[in-house]
Write an enzyme that holds these catalytic residues in place. Structure first.
Site, PDB file in Angstrom:
ATOM      1  N   LYS A  65     123.053 104.448  -4.126  1.00 21.26           N
ATOM      2  CA  LYS A  65     122.537 105.325  -3.059  1.00 21.26           C
ATOM      3  C   LYS A  65     122.040 106.670  -3.593  1.00 21.26           C
ATOM      4  CE  LYS A  65     125.266 103.135   0.553  1.00 21.26           C
ATOM      5  NZ  LYS A  65     126.120 103.269   1.726  1.00 21.26           N
ATOM      6  N   ASP A 100     123.221 105.371   7.312  1.00 20.84           N
ATOM      7  CA  ASP A 100     124.686 105.383   7.472  1.00 20.84           C
ATOM      8  C   ASP A 100     125.028 106.562   8.376  1.00 20.84           C
ATOM      9  OD1 ASP A 100     125.303 103.251   5.756  1.00 20.84           O
ATOM     10  OD2 ASP A 100     125.367 104.556   3.994  1.00 20.84           O
TER      11      ASP A 100
HETATM   12  P1  NAP Z   1     134.600 106.054  -2.078  1.00 20.42           P
HETATM   13  O1  NAP Z   1     133.395 106.907  -2.268  1.00 20.42           O
HETATM   14  O2  NAP Z   1     135.179 105.329  -3.248  1.00 20.42           O
HETATM   15  O3  NAP Z   1     135.771 106.977  -1.426  1.00 20.42           O
HETATM   16  C1  NAP Z   1     137.048 106.456  -1.222  1.00 20.42           C
HETATM   17  C2  NAP Z   1     137.877 107.453  -0.411  1.00 20.42           C
HETATM   18  O4  NAP Z   1     139.111 106.806  -0.081  1.00 20.42           O
HETATM   19  C3  NAP Z   1     138.229 108.731  -1.163  1.00 20.42           C
HETATM   20  O5  NAP Z   1     138.249 109.800  -0.264  1.00 20.42           O
HETATM   21  C4  NAP Z   1     139.655 108.417  -1.672  1.00 20.42           C
HETATM   22  O6  NAP Z   1     140.445 109.570  -1.885  1.00 20.42           O
HETATM   23  C5  NAP Z   1     140.194 107.635  -0.500  1.00 20.42           C
HETATM   24  N1  NAP Z   1     141.326 106.786  -0.870  1.00 20.42           N
HETATM   25  C6  NAP Z   1     141.305 105.660  -1.638  1.00 20.42           C
HETATM   26  N2  NAP Z   1     142.554 105.143  -1.738  1.00 20.42           N
HETATM   27  C7  NAP Z   1     143.370 105.957  -1.017  1.00 20.42           C
HETATM   28  C8  NAP Z   1     144.768 105.941  -0.730  1.00 20.42           C
HETATM   29  N3  NAP Z   1     145.556 104.975  -1.202  1.00 20.42           N
HETATM   30  N4  NAP Z   1     145.260 106.914   0.067  1.00 20.42           N
HETATM   31  C9  NAP Z   1     144.456 107.892   0.571  1.00 20.42           C
HETATM   32  N5  NAP Z   1     143.113 107.960   0.328  1.00 20.42           N
HETATM   33  C10 NAP Z   1     142.589 107.008  -0.457  1.00 20.42           C
HETATM   34  O7  NAP Z   1     134.348 104.922  -0.978  1.00 20.42           O
HETATM   35  P2  NAP Z   1     133.270 104.961   0.236  1.00 20.42           P
HETATM   36  O8  NAP Z   1     131.992 104.389  -0.244  1.00 20.42           O
HETATM   37  O9  NAP Z   1     133.281 106.310   0.830  1.00 20.42           O
HETATM   38  O10 NAP Z   1     133.912 103.871   1.224  1.00 20.42           O
HETATM   39  C11 NAP Z   1     135.109 104.131   1.963  1.00 20.42           C
HETATM   40  C12 NAP Z   1     135.333 102.978   2.935  1.00 20.42           C
HETATM   41  O11 NAP Z   1     134.297 102.992   3.929  1.00 20.42           O
HETATM   42  C13 NAP Z   1     135.271 101.582   2.283  1.00 20.42           C
HETATM   43  O12 NAP Z   1     136.291 100.781   2.835  1.00 20.42           O
HETATM   44  C14 NAP Z   1     133.913 101.046   2.698  1.00 20.42           C
HETATM   45  O13 NAP Z   1     133.931  99.636   2.824  1.00 20.42           O
HETATM   46  C15 NAP Z   1     133.722 101.702   4.056  1.00 20.42           C
HETATM   47  N6  NAP Z   1     132.301 101.857   4.408  1.00 20.42           N
HETATM   48  C16 NAP Z   1     131.901 101.286   5.574  1.00 20.42           C
HETATM   49  C17 NAP Z   1     130.584 101.417   5.982  1.00 20.42           C
HETATM   50  C18 NAP Z   1     130.174 100.771   7.276  1.00 20.42           C
HETATM   51  O14 NAP Z   1     128.973 100.593   7.494  1.00 20.42           O
HETATM   52  N7  NAP Z   1     131.096 100.475   8.158  1.00 20.42           N
HETATM   53  C19 NAP Z   1     129.667 102.131   5.205  1.00 20.42           C
HETATM   54  C20 NAP Z   1     130.119 102.721   4.016  1.00 20.42           C
HETATM   55  C21 NAP Z   1     131.449 102.561   3.625  1.00 20.42           C
HETATM   56  P3  NAP Z   1     140.455 110.322  -3.323  1.00 20.42           P
HETATM   57  O15 NAP Z   1     139.256 111.227  -3.322  1.00 20.42           O
HETATM   58  O16 NAP Z   1     141.745 111.053  -3.315  1.00 20.42           O
HETATM   59  O17 NAP Z   1     140.377 109.241  -4.377  1.00 20.42           O
END
Ligand code: NAP
Length: 272
Positions: A65, A100
């Site tokens: 992205k 998004d």
């Molecule tokens: P990302 O950039 O890897 O960010 C992950 C986030 O989760 C970070 O803030 C991380 O905190 C936190 N995290 C991970 N494990 C954790 C734990 N055990 N306890 C507390 N916080 C934790 O991922 P992303 O791309 O933002 O995606 C996040 C989620 O959104 C995913 O499940 C993805 O599938 C979903 N998503 C959905 C859509 C949709 O269209 N519905 C679109 C995009 C993403 P730290 O900074 O402390 O590591």
């Protein structure tokens, strides 16, 4: 025939193909929607190749992205988010969008949730949290960001006008005063865990979860049990696709057909 697709790595399990194919079918548009698993070391070549081949539009997913943001000409709104998930290959060149962000706002609108003046808590500080935080701010909400790594919440809050960053220990206090709480962490993805304590929920909240596997996450189940309104992650996925379809074709997206195709696929996946 028009050609669209999704580019990412991996893309094998993407839910976008059935959703967009249903939309093209419903509107009688002669188009194909293809998956492209690109080599991360050759992503710029891949974008240029798509343009040279005359591909009409691309959905961009992880981890590309930011590369798409650098490749396609983003509009002012996207300039701040720093991520592009939709490219429209126009006669004057590739144009980048972040559906998004705009799609999530449409998902809230669809559920009659007015974000103007709402106190919104975004949990997380990664890619999804960025889209939500900038989107909520754009919609006129007061944005609080809480993240496990607190410094990342502060870094994101510094970029979003008037937002404030917090550690996860402050989440219950933030929820007590909030109207909307959005999970943008990966907690709950294929697990029965929630990033929010069950007893922090109350009936005046709207809960949104970006996680869509499962659809009824522990986060949403706890919220519903306390009487809160819930919006699942498939709505975000749906409306980012709806926005992309409308950008590419200039036609109104067939919402019901897209939603049905998406939820059918999610159902099939959950039974495997
Ligand atoms: P990302 O950039 O890897 O960010 C992950 C986030 O989760 C970070 O803030 C991380 O905190 C936190 N995290 C991970 N494990 C954790 C734990 N055990 N306890 C507390 N916080 C934790 O991922 P992303 O791309 O933002 O995606 C996040 C989620 O959104 C995913 O499940 C993805 O599938 C979903 N998503 C959905 C859509 C949709 O269209 N519905 C679109 C995009 C993403 P730290 O900074 O402390 O590591």
């Amino acid at each position: 025939m028009d050609v669209y697709g999704i580019i990412g790595n991996p893309v094998e399990h993407s839910l976008s193909p059935p959703m967009h194919e249903a939309a093209f079918r419903e509107r009688g548009i002669d188009a194909k929607y293809v998956t492209f698993e690109a080599d991360p070391d050759r992503i710029e070549e891949a974008f240029r190749g798509a343009e040279a081949l005359g591909i009409d539009g691309l959905t961009v997913t992880l981890p590309f992205k930011h590369d798409a943001f650098e490749f396609a000409d983003p509009d002012v709104q996207i300039e701040r988010v720093g991520a592009v998930n939709t490219i429209d290959f126009t006669e004057s060149g590739p144009v980048g969008f972040n559906t998004d962000m705009t799609g999530t706002l449409r998902a809230f609108e669809h559920h009659d949730v007015d974000l103007e003046g709402a106190r919104a808590v975004v949990v997380g500080a990664g890619g999804a949290a960025r889209a939500l935080a900038f989107g909520f701010e754009e919609a006129g909400a007061d944005v609080q960001i809480a993240n496990r790594t607190e410094s990342k919440a502060h870094d994101l809050a510094d970029e979003v006008p008037d937002a404030t960053g917090h550690g996860l220990d402050e989440l219950p206090g933030l929820m007590a005063d909030a109207d909307v709480v959005a999970n943008a962490t990966s907690v709950g993805l294929e697990s029965d865990e929630s990033v929010a304590p069950a007893d922090a929920w109350h009936g005046d909240l709207v809960a949104f979860d970006a996680v869509y596997k499962p659809l009824e996450t522990r986060f949403l189940q706890d919220a519903a049990a306390a009487g809160a309104q819930t919006i699942d992650g498939a709505w975000m996925l749906l409306f980012q696709g709806v926005d992309a379809f409308e950008i590419w074709t200039g036609e109104d997206a067939p919402l019901e057909a897209m939603n049905e195709a998406l939820r059918d696929r999610l159902d099939d996946d959950s039974q495997q």
